[in-house]
Design a protein around this motif. Sequence first.
Motif, PDB file in Angstrom:
ATOM      1  N   ASP A 117       0.837  -1.210   0.000  1.00 24.00           N
ATOM      2  CA  ASP A 117       0.000   0.000   0.000  1.00 24.00           C
ATOM      3  C   ASP A 117       0.868   1.255   0.000  1.00 24.00           C
ATOM      4  O   ASP A 117       0.606   2.201  -0.745  1.00 24.00           O
ATOM      5  CB  ASP A 117      -0.945   0.008   1.208  1.00 24.00           C
ATOM      6  CG  ASP A 117      -2.019  -1.063   1.119  1.00 24.00           C
ATOM      7  OD1 ASP A 117      -2.365  -1.449  -0.024  1.00 24.00           O
ATOM      8  OD2 ASP A 117      -2.504  -1.507   2.167  1.00 24.00           O
ATOM      9  N   ILE A 118       1.899   1.275   0.830  1.00 19.48           N
ATOM     10  CA  ILE A 118       2.828   2.414   0.859  1.00 19.48           C
ATOM     11  C   ILE A 118       3.545   2.520  -0.473  1.00 19.48           C
ATOM     12  O   ILE A 118       3.703   3.612  -1.035  1.00 19.48           O
ATOM     13  CB  ILE A 118       3.837   2.273   2.021  1.00 19.48           C
ATOM     14  CG1 ILE A 118       3.114   2.430   3.366  1.00 19.48           C
ATOM     15  CG2 ILE A 118       4.969   3.289   1.890  1.00 19.48           C
ATOM     16  CD1 ILE A 118       3.978   2.125   4.574  1.00 19.48           C
ATOM     17  N   ALA A 119       3.970   1.386  -1.026  1.00 17.76           N
ATOM     18  CA  ALA A 119       4.678   1.392  -2.302  1.00 17.76           C
ATOM     19  C   ALA A 119       3.788   1.914  -3.428  1.00 17.76           C
ATOM     20  O   ALA A 119       4.245   2.700  -4.260  1.00 17.76           O
ATOM     21  CB  ALA A 119       5.171  -0.018  -2.624  1.00 17.76           C
ATOM     22  N   ARG A 120       2.517   1.510  -3.457  1.00 19.47           N
ATOM     23  CA  ARG A 120       1.604   2.002  -4.505  1.00 19.47           C
ATOM     24  C   ARG A 120       1.365   3.508  -4.357  1.00 19.47           C
ATOM     25  O   ARG A 120       1.273   4.229  -5.351  1.00 19.47           O
ATOM     26  CB  ARG A 120       0.284   1.242  -4.464  1.00 19.47           C
ATOM     27  CG  ARG A 120       0.395  -0.173  -4.964  1.00 19.47           C
ATOM     28  CD  ARG A 120      -0.946  -0.861  -5.149  1.00 19.47           C
ATOM     29  NE  ARG A 120      -0.804  -2.290  -5.232  1.00 19.47           N
ATOM     30  CZ  ARG A 120      -0.271  -2.956  -6.241  1.00 19.47           C
ATOM     31  NH1 ARG A 120       0.185  -2.300  -7.276  1.00 19.47           N
ATOM     32  NH2 ARG A 120      -0.186  -4.265  -6.236  1.00 19.47           N
ATOM     33  N   GLN A 121       1.311   3.971  -3.122  1.00 19.15           N
ATOM     34  CA  GLN A 121       1.155   5.410  -2.880  1.00 19.15           C
ATOM     35  C   GLN A 121       2.373   6.162  -3.420  1.00 19.15           C
ATOM     36  O   GLN A 121       2.239   7.180  -4.099  1.00 19.15           O
ATOM     37  CB  GLN A 121       0.971   5.665  -1.387  1.00 19.15           C
ATOM     38  CG  GLN A 121       0.723   7.104  -1.028  1.00 19.15           C
ATOM     39  CD  GLN A 121       0.521   7.288   0.471  1.00 19.15           C
ATOM     40  OE1 GLN A 121       0.495   6.362   1.254  1.00 19.15           O
ATOM     41  NE2 GLN A 121       0.385   8.529   0.873  1.00 19.15           N
ATOM     42  N   LYS A 122       3.581   5.654  -3.147  1.00 17.28           N
ATOM     43  CA  LYS A 122       4.798   6.288  -3.654  1.00 17.28           C
ATOM     44  C   LYS A 122       4.855   6.222  -5.182  1.00 17.28           C
ATOM     45  O   LYS A 122       5.289   7.170  -5.827  1.00 17.28           O
ATOM     46  CB  LYS A 122       6.043   5.619  -3.061  1.00 17.28           C
ATOM     47  CG  LYS A 122       6.296   5.989  -1.625  1.00 17.28           C
ATOM     48  CD  LYS A 122       7.624   5.423  -1.165  1.00 17.28           C
ATOM     49  CE  LYS A 122       7.961   5.940   0.205  1.00 17.28           C
ATOM     50  NZ  LYS A 122       9.353   5.666   0.567  1.00 17.28           N
ATOM     51  N   LEU A 123       4.425   5.120  -5.751  1.00 19.13           N
ATOM     52  CA  LEU A 123       4.387   4.960  -7.202  1.00 19.13           C
ATOM     53  C   LEU A 123       3.574   6.079  -7.839  1.00 19.13           C
ATOM     54  O   LEU A 123       4.005   6.703  -8.814  1.00 19.13           O
ATOM     55  CB  LEU A 123       3.786   3.593  -7.553  1.00 19.13           C
ATOM     56  CG  LEU A 123       3.650   3.218  -9.016  1.00 19.13           C
ATOM     57  CD1 LEU A 123       4.987   2.758  -9.575  1.00 19.13           C
ATOM     58  CD2 LEU A 123       2.620   2.105  -9.173  1.00 19.13           C
ATOM     59  N   GLN A 124       2.407   6.374  -7.250  1.00 17.09           N
ATOM     60  CA  GLN A 124       1.537   7.431  -7.768  1.00 17.09           C
ATOM     61  C   GLN A 124       2.116   8.823  -7.485  1.00 17.09           C
ATOM     62  O   GLN A 124       2.181   9.665  -8.375  1.00 17.09           O
ATOM     63  CB  GLN A 124       0.135   7.318  -7.151  1.00 17.09           C
ATOM     64  CG  GLN A 124      -0.588   6.027  -7.473  1.00 17.09           C
ATOM     65  CD  GLN A 124      -0.786   5.814  -8.956  1.00 17.09           C
ATOM     66  OE1 GLN A 124      -1.121   6.747  -9.678  1.00 17.09           O
ATOM     67  NE2 GLN A 124      -0.560   4.603  -9.430  1.00 17.09           N
ATOM     68  N   GLU A 125       2.509   9.064  -6.247  1.00 25.50           N
ATOM     69  CA  GLU A 125       3.004  10.387  -5.847  1.00 25.50           C
ATOM     70  C   GLU A 125       4.224  10.824  -6.656  1.00 25.50           C
ATOM     71  O   GLU A 125       4.384  12.000  -6.955  1.00 25.50           O
ATOM     72  CB  GLU A 125       3.402  10.387  -4.362  1.00 25.50           C
ATOM     73  CG  GLU A 125       2.243  10.346  -3.404  1.00 25.50           C
ATOM     74  CD  GLU A 125       2.692  10.167  -1.958  1.00 25.50           C
ATOM     75  OE1 GLU A 125       3.910   9.996  -1.696  1.00 25.50           O
ATOM     76  OE2 GLU A 125       1.815  10.182  -1.083  1.00 25.50           O
ATOM     77  N   LYS A 126       5.075   9.875  -6.995  1.00 24.94           N
ATOM     78  CA  LYS A 126       6.324  10.206  -7.682  1.00 24.94           C
ATOM     79  C   LYS A 126       6.212  10.028  -9.191  1.00 24.94           C
ATOM     80  O   LYS A 126       7.196  10.195  -9.902  1.00 24.94           O
ATOM     81  CB  LYS A 126       7.463   9.380  -7.096  1.00 24.94           C
ATOM     82  CG  LYS A 126       7.669   9.731  -5.622  1.00 24.94           C
ATOM     83  CD  LYS A 126       8.735   8.907  -4.963  1.00 24.94           C
ATOM     84  CE  LYS A 126       8.725   9.146  -3.476  1.00 24.94           C
ATOM     85  NZ  LYS A 126       9.893   9.819  -2.985  1.00 24.94           N
ATOM     86  N   ASN A 127       4.997   9.691  -9.662  1.00 21.78           N
ATOM     87  CA  ASN A 127       4.735   9.559 -11.097  1.00 21.78           C
ATOM     88  C   ASN A 127       5.660   8.536 -11.749  1.00 21.78           C
ATOM     89  O   ASN A 127       6.168   8.745 -12.856  1.00 21.78           O
ATOM     90  CB  ASN A 127       4.838  10.919 -11.796  1.00 21.78           C
ATOM     91  CG  ASN A 127       4.235  10.905 -13.181  1.00 21.78           C
ATOM     92  OD1 ASN A 127       3.363  10.094 -13.493  1.00 21.78           O
ATOM     93  ND2 ASN A 127       4.699  11.800 -14.034  1.00 21.78           N
ATOM     94  N   CYS A 128       5.894   7.426 -11.049  1.00 28.49           N
ATOM     95  CA  CYS A 128       6.753   6.369 -11.579  1.00 28.49           C
ATOM     96  C   CYS A 128       5.934   5.397 -12.427  1.00 28.49           C
ATOM     97  O   CYS A 128       4.726   5.266 -12.257  1.00 28.49           O
ATOM     98  CB  CYS A 128       7.413   5.595 -10.439  1.00 28.49           C
ATOM     99  SG  CYS A 128       8.681   6.515  -9.570  1.00 28.49           S
ATOM    100  N   ASP A 129       6.628   4.709 -13.299  1.00 26.62           N
ATOM    101  CA  ASP A 129       6.015   3.641 -14.081  1.00 26.62           C
ATOM    102  C   ASP A 129       6.163   2.302 -13.365  1.00 26.62           C
ATOM    103  O   ASP A 129       5.336   1.407 -13.532  1.00 26.62           O
ATOM    104  CB  ASP A 129       6.664   3.564 -15.461  1.00 26.62           C
ATOM    105  CG  ASP A 129       6.445   4.852 -16.228  1.00 26.62           C
ATOM    106  OD1 ASP A 129       5.293   5.137 -16.567  1.00 26.62           O
ATOM    107  OD2 ASP A 129       7.432   5.585 -16.459  1.00 26.62           O
TER     108      ASP A 129
END
Length: 172
Positions: free
Chosen positions: A108-120
Amino acid sequence: MYTNNLKGFFGDNDLAIKENTKLKYCPTNEVMLEEIKKEFGDADIFIATAALTDFKVKNEVDNKISKRENPNPEFQLTPDIDVLFELGKIKTRQFLVGFCLLDNINLDIARQKLQEKNCDMMIVNESSTMGSTNMKAKIINNFNSDMIEIDMTSKIDFANQLFKIINDYLEK
């Protein structure tokens, strides 16, 4: 595979890396961000493995702190520039890969960071991998709910697997 024009940016570490035309030493997050920005527009893939620092000293001093004059100095920390977040803001076509280092893997934290940092793509690994030659990780992406798990392996083998996974995504 995309290997013709690789460039690297690094900070202080335990490896014997020498700066050259393909590898740039960056002593601070600010310097790293500025150096990366010079090359980022031409990048197809950008992999950010770790932040140099999450925090920096707010009340930095340029001179010696005397134990006699100040036996118990106090320092305040302030958040440092988040290089990956800043790159995510200026990303256009780049395939942006980040790492999420946690004490316990929490998707859940990783998915949040994925979105916040605009990563692929986000590589989620435990802090126990720091200083080790081995690692295990979970890989999530911004395209679907797929999660790839890589069991304990050498970091070199992990890097090879990661390049294959990125290549597979780019060929879809």
